[in-house]
Design a protein around this motif. Structure first.
Motif, PDB file in Angstrom:
ATOM      1  N   ASP A 327       0.882  -1.169   0.000  1.00  0.00           N
ATOM      2  CA  ASP A 327       0.000   0.000   0.000  1.00  0.00           C
ATOM      3  C   ASP A 327       0.916   1.214   0.000  1.00  0.00           C
ATOM      4  O   ASP A 327       1.563   1.519   1.001  1.00  0.00           O
ATOM      5  N   ASP A 338      -2.580   6.939  -3.725  1.00  0.00           N
ATOM      6  CA  ASP A 338      -2.706   5.978  -2.619  1.00  0.00           C
ATOM      7  C   ASP A 338      -3.237   4.686  -3.242  1.00  0.00           C
ATOM      8  O   ASP A 338      -4.429   4.562  -3.483  1.00  0.00           O
ATOM      9  N   THR A 340      -3.068   0.276  -3.626  1.00  0.00           N
ATOM     10  CA  THR A 340      -2.661  -1.004  -3.035  1.00  0.00           C
ATOM     11  C   THR A 340      -2.792  -2.117  -4.074  1.00  0.00           C
ATOM     12  O   THR A 340      -3.786  -2.185  -4.799  1.00  0.00           O
ATOM     13  N   GLU A 448     -11.118   0.610  -1.984  1.00  0.00           N
ATOM     14  CA  GLU A 448     -10.121  -0.336  -1.497  1.00  0.00           C
ATOM     15  C   GLU A 448     -10.675  -1.453  -0.630  1.00  0.00           C
ATOM     16  O   GLU A 448     -10.352  -1.556   0.549  1.00  0.00           O
ATOM     17  N   ARG A 470      -5.733  -6.723  -0.359  1.00  0.00           N
ATOM     18  CA  ARG A 470      -6.464  -5.471  -0.578  1.00  0.00           C
ATOM     19  C   ARG A 470      -6.133  -5.005  -1.988  1.00  0.00           C
ATOM     20  O   ARG A 470      -4.987  -5.160  -2.436  1.00  0.00           O
ATOM     21  N   GLU A 472      -6.634  -1.478  -4.185  1.00  0.00           N
ATOM     22  CA  GLU A 472      -7.047  -0.081  -4.006  1.00  0.00           C
ATOM     23  C   GLU A 472      -6.720   0.753  -5.240  1.00  0.00           C
ATOM     24  O   GLU A 472      -5.587   0.760  -5.710  1.00  0.00           O
TER      25      GLU A 472
END
Ligand SMILES: [Mn+2]
Length: 504
Positions: A327, A338, A340, A448, A470, A472
Motif C-alpha cells: 500500500d 494511494d 494497493t 479499497e 487489498r 485499491e
C-alpha cells in the motif's frame, strides 16, 4: 505581544498608526481581485524559498505559484472561501453581514528530528491551498466587510545569517511576485495587523493550531479579547474536496507515477525477498519518475503480516509462495496517490491465493462501477459489505446456512475498514467532510476493499489462512463518461499481475 527589539517596536507602532482595514498603507495601491487584473512586479532574479519560474523553469511556468497551479486559481480559491463565509455571515445575524470578517491561516513550523536537524518540511495543506506558499513560519489573512476577499500574506523576513543555513527565503518582494498577492508583510507583524482589525468576526481554527508559536504570539491575544472564532476547516475542506481540472491533472500524474512504480516493483520480485528491498525499489521508482517523495510510509507486508492493517516495519523476509501487500503512493507537487496491490512474490498465484484474490477483485470492480455523482462513500461501503458477504459464503468462509445478519457480521470482521476515503492534497483528505455526503463531479476517492484472514483463524478453510488481500484504486468522480481511474496503469487482473512479475 510586542516584538522585543526596539527598532521593531518603532516600526510596528508606525504600522499600527497607519494601517487600517481597507486602507492601503503598504505595497498595494489598486487592489484588483479580478483574474487578469493588475499584477505586482516581476519575479526577483534570485532563488526564492520555493521553486519559481525563474530558477526552476523545468518545473514551473510563468504565472504559476506552484507547478501546475496559476495565480488565478489560488485567487479563485480565496474568492470562493470569501463567498462561503459571506453566505454563512447571513445566517449569523444582521450585524454579521456588515462586520469586518477576518480569516487567519497559519503555515506549519519547521519540525525537528533532533537538535538542529529538521525533518523535510511539509506545509499545512489548508494554508497551502489558499496561498501556494511553501515556506514555514508564514500566514495568510483575508478580510473584508461581509466578505473577506482581500488578502494579506505574511512571510519570514529575509535574513542572511539564517539563509546561510536554511537556504534562501522568498521575502516580501519574492512572495508578492510569485503569488500575485500585493500586500505582503513580515511574519512578525502578524499580531499587529490583526490587532488593528479589532471588533471583527474571526474565522480561525484555534484548536490544534497549525503553528503553536505563531498562534501563541500573534493570534492568542486576539482570542483572549474577542468571542470564540468560527471554525474555518469545514469550509476549506468543502472547497478542497472538489478538484479543479488542474488539480485532477496533478493527481493523474501522481497516480501514473505510482502505478508505474508498482509495475516495476512487481517485475523485481522473487521468493524469498526482503520487505525492505521492495520498499526501497518502490520508493526509488516513484522518485526517479518525478514524484517529490512517498506520500506516507508504505505498507510492505509479506504473508500473514498483511493482516496487520498498518504494518510499516517492512523488515521481514517474504518467503517463496507468499504474497506481498504493498500500500503505497507518492506526492506530486502537493497532490497524492494511494494505491494497493497484492501479488505473489514468486510471480504465480497459488489456487487458494487466486480464489481469494478474484473474490476481492470482483467486489472492487462492482464498487468502482458505483462511483458516480449522487452516491456516497458510505453507500458504496454498505454495498461492499453485502458483496464481500456473498463472496465469503461462496468461498465457504461463512456457512451457507448463515443468516444475512451473520454474513454481514463476517464481512465486517474480515474487512474491518471502510471502502475508501477522500483523496487529494492529503492521503486521508478533507476529514471534515462526512462520508455520507453524496459524491460530486471533481471529487477524488479511493476504492479499497480487502479480505484479511489471520493464520491462526481455525474457523476458516485452511487454504485461506494467513492470506491478506487489498486492492485499491484512486478515482475521480465525473459527470459523464464514468469515473476516471487514476491508478489504472497498476497491474490488477491475475493475468496482468503475473505478466508484470514475469518482466524480469
Ligand atoms: Mn487508502
Amino acid at each position: 505581544m510586542l516584538p522585543s527589539n526596539s527598532s521593531m517596536v518603532r516600526s510596528a507602532a508606525r504600522l499600527l498608526r497607519t494601517w487600517r482595514p481597507g486602507c492601503v498603507w503598504c505595497p498595494c495601491r489598486n487592489i484588483s481581485l479580478k483574474p487578469g487584473g493588475s499584477r505586482p512586479k516581476t519575479l526577483p532574479q534570485r532563488y526564492l524559498g520555493q521553486p519559481s519560474p525563474f530558477t526552476h523553469p523545468h518545473l514551473i511556468k510563468h504565472g504559476e505559484v506552484t507547478p501546475g497551479l496559476t495565480q488565478t486559481e489560488f485567487e479563485l480559491r480565496r474568492l470562493r472561501l470569501a463567498s462561503l463565509i459571506e453566505a454563512q455571515a447571513d445566517r449569523l445575524g444582521p450585524s454579521a453581514s456588515s462586520s469586518t470578517h477576518v480569516v487567519v491561516l497559519l503555515s506549519h513550523p519547521t519540525r525537528y528530528m533532533t537538535n538542529d536537524i529538521p525533518y523535510p518540511f511539509h506545509q499545512n495543506q489548508d494554508f497551502l491551498y489558499l496561498s501556494g506558499i511553501l515556506e514555514p513560519d508564514s500566514a495568510l489573512v483575508l478580510y473584508g466587510t461581509g466578505r473577506p476577499d482581500q488578502a494579506i500574506l505574511f512571510v519570514p523576513r529575509r535574513d542572511p545569517s539564517r539563509e546561510l543555513w536554511d537556504g534562501p527565503r522568498s521575502g516580501k518582494d519574492g512572495a508578492a511576485a510569485l503569488t500575485g498577492i500585493e500586500r505582503v508583510h513580515c511574519t512578525e507583524e502578524l499580531g499587529l495587523v490583526l490587532k488593528s482589525l479589532k471588533g471583527t468576526v474571526l474565522w480561525y481554527d484555534s484548536s490544534l493550531p497549525a503553528h503553536p508559536r505563531l498562534h501563541q504570539a500573534h493570534v492568542g491575544p486576539l482570542l483572549d479579547e474577542g468571542p470564540m472564532p468560527h471554525s474555518l476547516r469545514p469550509l476549506i475542506h468543502s472547497l478542497r474536496a472538489v478538484k479543479s481540472s488542474a488539480e485532477v491533472a496533478l493527481m493523474q500524474e501522481a497516480g501514473r507515477i505510482s502505478a508505474q512504480a508498482f509495475r516495476r516493483t512487481m517485475a523485481m520480485c522473487r521468493g524469498d525477498v526482503d520487505e525492505a528491498v521492495i520498499f526501497a525499489k518502490f520508493d526509488f521508482e516513484n522518485r526517479i519518475h518525478g514524484a517529490n517523495f512517498l506520500a506516507y510510509p508504505p505498507v510492505v507486508a509479506g504473508g500473514n503480516r498483511a493482516n496487520t492493517l498498518h504494518y510499516i516495519n517492512n523488515n521481514q523476509i517474504i518467503k517463496d509462495g507468499e504474497m506481498v501487500l504493498l500500500d503505497g503512493g507518492c506526492e506530486y507537487f502537493g497532490y497524492v496517490s494511494d494505491i494497493t496491490r497484492t501479488w505473489p512474490v514468486n510471480g504465480k498465484f497459488s489456487p487458494a491465493q487466486a480464489e481469494l484474490y478474484e473474490a476481492v477483485l470482483e467486489v472492487q470492480r462492482s464498487c468502482l462501477s458505483m462511483c458516480s455523482p449522487g452516491v456516497s462513500l458510505d453507500h458504496i461501503y454498505s454495498s461492499m459489505l453485502a458483496l464481500l458477504g456473498r463472496q465469503l459464503r461462496r468461498l465457504g468462509v461463512v456457512k451457507a446456512s448463515s443468516s444475512e445478519a451473520d454474513v454481514l457480521k463476517a464481512a465486517r470482521r474480515y474487512c474491518p475498514h471502510h471502502i475508501g476515503h477522500y483523496l487529494g492534497m492529503d492521503v486521508h483528505d478533507t476529514p471534515e467532510l462526512s462520508r455520507s455526503q453524496p459524491l460530486q463531479p471533481g471529487m477524488a476517492i479511493t476504492i479499497e476493499p480487502g479480505l484479511y484472514i489471520a493464520e491462526d483463524n481455525d474457523q476458516v478453510p485452511k487454504r485461506f489462512r494467513g492470506l491478506g488481500i487489498r486492492i485499491e484504486d484512486d478515482v475521480v468522480i465525473r459527470d459523464e463518461g464514468g469515473a476516471l481511474i487514476l491508478s489504472s496503469d497498476a497491474p490488477k487482473t491475475i493475468a496482468d499481475v503475473e505478466k508484470a512479475c514475469a518482466q524480469r
